[in-house]
Write a protein that holds these residues in place. Sequence first.
Motif, PDB file in Angstrom:
ATOM      1  N   GLY A   1       0.795  -1.229   0.000  1.00 22.28           N
ATOM      2  CA  GLY A   1       0.000   0.000   0.000  1.00 22.28           C
ATOM      3  C   GLY A   1       0.821   1.271   0.000  1.00 22.28           C
ATOM      4  N   PHE A   2       1.968   1.241   0.664  1.00 22.56           N
ATOM      5  CA  PHE A   2       2.790   2.440   0.767  1.00 22.56           C
ATOM      6  C   PHE A   2       4.091   2.326  -0.024  1.00 22.56           C
ATOM      7  CE2 PHE A   2      -0.005   2.915   4.470  1.00 22.56           C
ATOM      8  CZ  PHE A   2      -0.451   4.201   4.245  1.00 22.56           C
ATOM      9  N   ASP A   3       4.183   1.297  -0.882  1.00 20.14           N
ATOM     10  CA  ASP A   3       5.279   1.133  -1.826  1.00 20.14           C
ATOM     11  C   ASP A   3       6.655   1.188  -1.152  1.00 20.14           C
ATOM     12  OD1 ASP A   3       6.359   0.651  -4.325  1.00 20.14           O
ATOM     13  OD2 ASP A   3       6.537   2.796  -4.796  1.00 20.14           O
ATOM     14  N   HIS A   4       6.868   0.254  -0.243  1.00 19.59           N
ATOM     15  CA  HIS A   4       8.177   0.108   0.382  1.00 19.59           C
ATOM     16  C   HIS A   4       8.448  -1.379   0.601  1.00 19.59           C
ATOM     17  CE1 HIS A   4       6.504  -0.812   4.381  1.00 19.59           C
ATOM     18  NE2 HIS A   4       5.645   0.174   4.190  1.00 19.59           N
ATOM     19  N   GLU A   5       9.666  -1.703   0.933  1.00 16.59           N
ATOM     20  CA  GLU A   5      10.029  -3.082   1.237  1.00 16.59           C
ATOM     21  C   GLU A   5       9.300  -3.520   2.509  1.00 16.59           C
ATOM     22  OE1 GLU A   5      11.939  -5.271  -0.553  1.00 16.59           O
ATOM     23  OE2 GLU A   5      11.816  -3.689  -2.073  1.00 16.59           O
ATOM     24  N   PRO A   6       8.912  -4.778   2.589  1.00 15.15           N
ATOM     25  CA  PRO A   6       8.260  -5.260   3.819  1.00 15.15           C
ATOM     26  C   PRO A   6       9.174  -5.101   5.036  1.00 15.15           C
ATOM     27  CG  PRO A   6       7.967  -6.846   2.045  1.00 15.15           C
ATOM     28  CD  PRO A   6       8.953  -5.811   1.565  1.00 15.15           C
ATOM     29  N   LEU A   7       8.579  -4.686   6.125  1.00 18.36           N
ATOM     30  CA  LEU A   7       9.292  -4.523   7.383  1.00 18.36           C
ATOM     31  C   LEU A   7       8.925  -5.681   8.306  1.00 18.36           C
ATOM     32  CD1 LEU A   7       8.632  -0.697   7.795  1.00 18.36           C
ATOM     33  CD2 LEU A   7      10.648  -1.808   6.817  1.00 18.36           C
ATOM     34  N   ASP A   8       9.479  -5.668   9.484  1.00 13.90           N
ATOM     35  CA  ASP A   8       9.182  -6.697  10.476  1.00 13.90           C
ATOM     36  C   ASP A   8       8.545  -6.037  11.698  1.00 13.90           C
ATOM     37  OD1 ASP A   8       9.088  -9.221  11.625  1.00 13.90           O
ATOM     38  OD2 ASP A   8      11.106  -9.065  12.463  1.00 13.90           O
ATOM     39  N   ASP A   9       7.544  -5.182  11.476  1.00 16.88           N
ATOM     40  CA  ASP A   9       6.891  -4.463  12.569  1.00 16.88           C
ATOM     41  C   ASP A   9       5.956  -5.379  13.347  1.00 16.88           C
ATOM     42  OD1 ASP A   9       8.178  -2.133  11.863  1.00 16.88           O
ATOM     43  OD2 ASP A   9       6.488  -1.336  10.710  1.00 16.88           O
ATOM     44  N   ASP A  10       5.825  -5.092  14.622  1.00 12.86           N
ATOM     45  CA  ASP A  10       4.918  -5.840  15.494  1.00 12.86           C
ATOM     46  C   ASP A  10       3.557  -5.143  15.510  1.00 12.86           C
ATOM     47  OD1 ASP A  10       3.633  -7.366  17.401  1.00 12.86           O
ATOM     48  OD2 ASP A  10       4.872  -6.673  19.069  1.00 12.86           O
ATOM     49  N   TRP A  11       2.792  -5.330  14.447  1.00 11.56           N
ATOM     50  CA  TRP A  11       1.471  -4.708  14.349  1.00 11.56           C
ATOM     51  C   TRP A  11       0.536  -5.192  15.450  1.00 11.56           C
ATOM     52  CZ3 TRP A  11      -0.285  -0.791  11.405  1.00 11.56           C
ATOM     53  CH2 TRP A  11       0.552  -0.353  10.386  1.00 11.56           C
ATOM     54  N   TRP A  12       0.552  -6.488  15.724  1.00 14.91           N
ATOM     55  CA  TRP A  12      -0.354  -7.030  16.747  1.00 14.91           C
ATOM     56  C   TRP A  12      -0.085  -6.373  18.106  1.00 14.91           C
ATOM     57  CZ3 TRP A  12      -4.828  -9.242  16.585  1.00 14.91           C
ATOM     58  CH2 TRP A  12      -5.343  -9.797  17.757  1.00 14.91           C
ATOM     59  N   GLY A  13       1.166  -6.294  18.487  1.00 14.13           N
ATOM     60  CA  GLY A  13       1.515  -5.641  19.749  1.00 14.13           C
ATOM     61  C   GLY A  13       1.115  -4.181  19.764  1.00 14.13           C
ATOM     62  N   GLN A  14       1.343  -3.511  18.659  1.00  8.68           N
ATOM     63  CA  GLN A  14       1.023  -2.080  18.576  1.00  8.68           C
ATOM     64  C   GLN A  14      -0.470  -1.830  18.714  1.00  8.68           C
ATOM     65  OE1 GLN A  14       2.712   0.032  15.179  1.00  8.68           O
ATOM     66  NE2 GLN A  14       0.869   1.271  15.055  1.00  8.68           N
ATOM     67  N   VAL A  15      -1.281  -2.527  17.926  1.00  9.17           N
ATOM     68  CA  VAL A  15      -2.717  -2.233  17.958  1.00  9.17           C
ATOM     69  C   VAL A  15      -3.381  -2.729  19.234  1.00  9.17           C
ATOM     70  CG1 VAL A  15      -2.946  -2.066  15.442  1.00  9.17           C
ATOM     71  CG2 VAL A  15      -3.452  -4.253  16.583  1.00  9.17           C
ATOM     72  N   THR A  16      -2.915  -3.845  19.778  1.00  7.90           N
ATOM     73  CA  THR A  16      -3.549  -4.327  21.012  1.00  7.90           C
ATOM     74  C   THR A  16      -3.187  -3.463  22.211  1.00  7.90           C
ATOM     75  OG1 THR A  16      -1.795  -5.969  21.366  1.00  7.90           O
ATOM     76  CG2 THR A  16      -3.794  -6.714  20.225  1.00  7.90           C
ATOM     77  N   ARG A  17      -2.055  -2.779  22.169  1.00 11.34           N
ATOM     78  CA  ARG A  17      -1.658  -1.885  23.263  1.00 11.34           C
ATOM     79  C   ARG A  17      -2.207  -0.473  23.115  1.00 11.34           C
ATOM     80  NH1 ARG A  17       3.333  -4.253  22.372  1.00 11.34           N
ATOM     81  NH2 ARG A  17       4.077  -2.373  21.353  1.00 11.34           N
ATOM     82  N   HIS A  18      -2.322   0.019  21.868  1.00 15.05           N
ATOM     83  CA  HIS A  18      -2.555   1.452  21.693  1.00 15.05           C
ATOM     84  C   HIS A  18      -3.831   1.831  20.951  1.00 15.05           C
ATOM     85  CE1 HIS A  18       1.442   2.149  23.233  1.00 15.05           C
ATOM     86  NE2 HIS A  18       1.951   1.349  22.314  1.00 15.05           N
ATOM     87  N   SER A  19      -4.447   0.917  20.259  1.00 13.09           N
ATOM     88  CA  SER A  19      -5.567   1.288  19.395  1.00 13.09           C
ATOM     89  C   SER A  19      -6.913   0.979  20.049  1.00 13.09           C
ATOM     90  CB  SER A  19      -5.485   0.538  18.062  1.00 13.09           C
ATOM     91  OG  SER A  19      -4.338   0.949  17.353  1.00 13.09           O
TER      92      SER A  19
END
Length: 130
Positions: A22-40
């Motif tokens: 979607g944002f035209d970059h190389e895949p990263l190894d971000d912890d989306w699950w940790g981020q959204v469950t803690r902050h969203s």
Amino acid sequence: MITYEWRGRFENPEVNALHAEGFDHEPLDDDWWGQVTRHSLGWVTARRDDALVGFVNVAWDGAVHAFVLDTLVTATERRQGVGKHLVAKAVDGARAAGCEWLHVDFDDHLEPFYFDTCGFQPTAAGLIAL
């Protein structure tokens, strides 16, 4: 058929791949699950069968303001209403949580999507580039 789920399960590599596309970059190894469950407040997943084809994050201030971030739809599913359904489910989730406002910011080329398709209204806002 595509299914939409408020706070749906996902694996980090799925969202990292979708974000990279979607944002035209190389895949990263971000912890989306940790981020959204803690902050969203929540998030919405869209799946065709088992494949993640859409995602939107709904951040918030812990009270009455929620914010749409990272609306993502895989290229094969774009322009078919997936983004609209993701945002509609985000609206429902924020409303059910007692939020009074749902904000979004976006690049100029996405104005028709957010204003015409999703029903956001223009408003004055400010921004400081950090």
